[in-house]
Scaffold this motif. Structure first.
Motif, PDB file in Angstrom:
ATOM      1  N   MET A 104       0.875  -1.171   0.000  1.00  0.00           N
ATOM      2  CA  MET A 104       0.000   0.000   0.000  1.00  0.00           C
ATOM      3  C   MET A 104       0.912   1.221   0.000  1.00  0.00           C
ATOM      4  SD  MET A 104      -2.748  -1.360   2.857  1.00  0.00           S
ATOM      5  CE  MET A 104      -3.578   0.170   3.054  1.00  0.00           C
ATOM      6  N   VAL A 105       0.375   2.342  -0.420  1.00  0.00           N
ATOM      7  CA  VAL A 105       1.149   3.587  -0.442  1.00  0.00           C
ATOM      8  C   VAL A 105       0.470   4.574   0.502  1.00  0.00           C
ATOM      9  CG1 VAL A 105       1.878   5.498  -1.904  1.00  0.00           C
ATOM     10  CG2 VAL A 105       1.896   3.175  -2.808  1.00  0.00           C
ATOM     11  N   PRO A 106       1.193   5.283   1.340  1.00  0.00           N
ATOM     12  CA  PRO A 106       2.647   5.328   1.490  1.00  0.00           C
ATOM     13  C   PRO A 106       3.193   4.330   2.502  1.00  0.00           C
ATOM     14  CG  PRO A 106       1.686   7.072   2.794  1.00  0.00           C
ATOM     15  CD  PRO A 106       0.543   6.350   2.124  1.00  0.00           C
ATOM     16  N   VAL A 107       2.307   3.554   3.173  1.00  0.00           N
ATOM     17  CA  VAL A 107       2.746   2.614   4.205  1.00  0.00           C
ATOM     18  C   VAL A 107       2.139   1.251   3.901  1.00  0.00           C
ATOM     19  CG1 VAL A 107       2.709   2.125   6.679  1.00  0.00           C
ATOM     20  CG2 VAL A 107       2.808   4.496   5.895  1.00  0.00           C
ATOM     21  N   PRO A 108       2.970   0.194   3.769  1.00  0.00           N
ATOM     22  CA  PRO A 108       2.416  -1.135   3.503  1.00  0.00           C
ATOM     23  C   PRO A 108       1.788  -1.737   4.752  1.00  0.00           C
ATOM     24  CG  PRO A 108       4.779  -1.286   3.764  1.00  0.00           C
ATOM     25  CD  PRO A 108       4.430   0.179   3.822  1.00  0.00           C
ATOM     26  N   MET A 109       0.853  -2.659   4.559  1.00  0.00           N
ATOM     27  CA  MET A 109       0.262  -3.385   5.682  1.00  0.00           C
ATOM     28  C   MET A 109       1.048  -4.682   5.846  1.00  0.00           C
ATOM     29  SD  MET A 109      -3.645  -4.683   6.331  1.00  0.00           S
ATOM     30  CE  MET A 109      -4.302  -3.059   6.071  1.00  0.00           C
ATOM     31  N   THR A 110       1.550  -4.923   7.045  1.00  0.00           N
ATOM     32  CA  THR A 110       2.340  -6.116   7.323  1.00  0.00           C
ATOM     33  C   THR A 110       1.838  -6.789   8.597  1.00  0.00           C
ATOM     34  OG1 THR A 110       3.964  -5.023   8.744  1.00  0.00           O
ATOM     35  CG2 THR A 110       4.383  -4.946   6.356  1.00  0.00           C
ATOM     36  N   MET A 111       2.477  -7.899   8.925  1.00  0.00           N
ATOM     37  CA  MET A 111       2.199  -8.576  10.190  1.00  0.00           C
ATOM     38  C   MET A 111       3.148  -8.094  11.283  1.00  0.00           C
ATOM     39  SD  MET A 111      -0.463 -10.435  10.074  1.00  0.00           S
ATOM     40  CE  MET A 111      -0.351 -11.640  11.390  1.00  0.00           C
ATOM     41  N   GLN A 112       3.873  -7.012  11.024  1.00  0.00           N
ATOM     42  CA  GLN A 112       4.828  -6.499  11.997  1.00  0.00           C
ATOM     43  C   GLN A 112       4.161  -6.125  13.318  1.00  0.00           C
ATOM     44  OE1 GLN A 112       6.437  -3.367   9.554  1.00  0.00           O
ATOM     45  NE2 GLN A 112       8.363  -4.467   9.255  1.00  0.00           N
ATOM     46  N   ALA A 152      -6.596   4.955   8.917  1.00  0.00           N
ATOM     47  CA  ALA A 152      -7.895   4.311   8.655  1.00  0.00           C
ATOM     48  C   ALA A 152      -7.784   2.929   8.008  1.00  0.00           C
ATOM     49  CB  ALA A 152      -8.774   5.240   7.819  1.00  0.00           C
ATOM     50  N   PRO A 153      -6.926   2.741   6.992  1.00  0.00           N
ATOM     51  CA  PRO A 153      -6.869   1.415   6.368  1.00  0.00           C
ATOM     52  C   PRO A 153      -6.337   0.318   7.297  1.00  0.00           C
ATOM     53  CG  PRO A 153      -5.791   3.055   4.978  1.00  0.00           C
ATOM     54  CD  PRO A 153      -6.079   3.702   6.296  1.00  0.00           C
ATOM     55  N   PHE A 154      -5.714   0.707   8.396  1.00  0.00           N
ATOM     56  CA  PHE A 154      -5.080  -0.259   9.279  1.00  0.00           C
ATOM     57  C   PHE A 154      -5.909  -0.589  10.515  1.00  0.00           C
ATOM     58  CE2 PHE A 154      -1.859   2.004   6.885  1.00  0.00           C
ATOM     59  CZ  PHE A 154      -1.174   0.949   6.299  1.00  0.00           C
ATOM     60  N   LEU A 155      -7.028   0.089  10.707  1.00  0.00           N
ATOM     61  CA  LEU A 155      -7.833  -0.120  11.914  1.00  0.00           C
ATOM     62  C   LEU A 155      -8.439  -1.523  11.971  1.00  0.00           C
ATOM     63  CD1 LEU A 155      -9.525   3.381  12.212  1.00  0.00           C
ATOM     64  CD2 LEU A 155      -7.705   2.432  13.651  1.00  0.00           C
ATOM     65  N   LEU A 156      -9.017  -1.993  10.888  1.00  0.00           N
ATOM     66  CA  LEU A 156      -9.590  -3.340  10.870  1.00  0.00           C
ATOM     67  C   LEU A 156      -8.482  -4.375  11.080  1.00  0.00           C
ATOM     68  CD1 LEU A 156     -11.933  -5.302  10.550  1.00  0.00           C
ATOM     69  CD2 LEU A 156     -11.603  -5.177   8.062  1.00  0.00           C
ATOM     70  N   GLY A 157      -7.356  -4.182  10.417  1.00  0.00           N
ATOM     71  CA  GLY A 157      -6.226  -5.096  10.596  1.00  0.00           C
ATOM     72  C   GLY A 157      -5.760  -5.135  12.042  1.00  0.00           C
ATOM     73  N   ALA A 158      -5.769  -3.980  12.705  1.00  0.00           N
ATOM     74  CA  ALA A 158      -5.364  -3.920  14.117  1.00  0.00           C
ATOM     75  C   ALA A 158      -6.298  -4.774  14.975  1.00  0.00           C
ATOM     76  CB  ALA A 158      -5.349  -2.475  14.601  1.00  0.00           C
TER      77      ALA A 158
END
Length: 193
Positions: A46-54, A166-172
């Motif tokens: 993803m741009v500008p920050v990728p989604m990872t399992m980090q 916002a794109p990372f909230l569900l992943g969190a």
């Protein structure tokens, strides 16, 4: 009048690293940095920050190792990345990542791990999966807040929220649930020993 100091709360660690020798702890740091590096390769570009399992790995290291050793492990992993080892997102490496769009997230990782580790030591662990979930959420939200704040300096607050939070909230939420389930499973295994 009782003037005795209150008894320290027993902390939970399925690995019991605080009671192990320095050699065990050094080995745990090495293994933890490997786990963090492997989690970096599981990504959705993803741009500008990728989604990872980090963030999953950071919270797990904190919860399993405790806030001190977990924080040391996460810092060691970041140093590996800064000196050029391919341990960051997608095998990235180099100090340049510590000043770019992902810098805030990278610097937030030890804090997120320490939060999860400290809360685990306070009883928010596999013994109480709902609290373990909330501890993981707290670590994830700290990472998103600090990472988003750094990104806001670069691209503005609204864009930082749209693209970096916002794109990372569900992943969190999903990673936190996975972490809580893993901790509960480890607790069950540890209690059978």
């Amino acid at each position: 009048m009782n003037t005795a100091a209150p008894a320290a709360r027993p902390s939970f660690s399925p690995l019991g690293l605080a009671d192990r020798s320095v050699l065990w702890q050094v080995a745990a740091v090495a293994l933890g940095t490997l786990f963090l590096a492997l989690s970096s390769y599981i990504e959705v570009p993803m741009v500008p920050v990728p989604m990872t399992m980090q963030t999953f790995a950071v919270v797990m290291v904190g919860a399993l190792y405790g806030w001190r050793l977990g924080g040391i492990t996460i810092v060691a992993w970041l140093i590996e990345g800064a000196i050029g080892l391919p341990v960051l997102s997608g095998g990235a490496a180099g100090a340049i990542h510590f000043i770019g769009p992902t810098a805030g997230y990278l610097f937030a990782f030890p804090i997120a791990g320490a939060i999860a580790g400290w809360l685990a030591e306070q009883g928010w662990n596999g013994n109480k999966p709902v609290l373990a979930f909330l501890a993981a959420i707290a670590g994830n939200l700290a990472c998103l807040a600090l990472g988003g704040a750094w990104l806001a300096v670069m691209i503005g607050a609204e864009q930082a929220f749209i693209y970096g939070v916002a794109p990372f909230l569900l992943g969190a939420v999903l990673k936190s649930a996975l972490g809580a389930a893993a901790l509960a499973g480890l607790q069950r295994v540890a209690s059978k020993r």
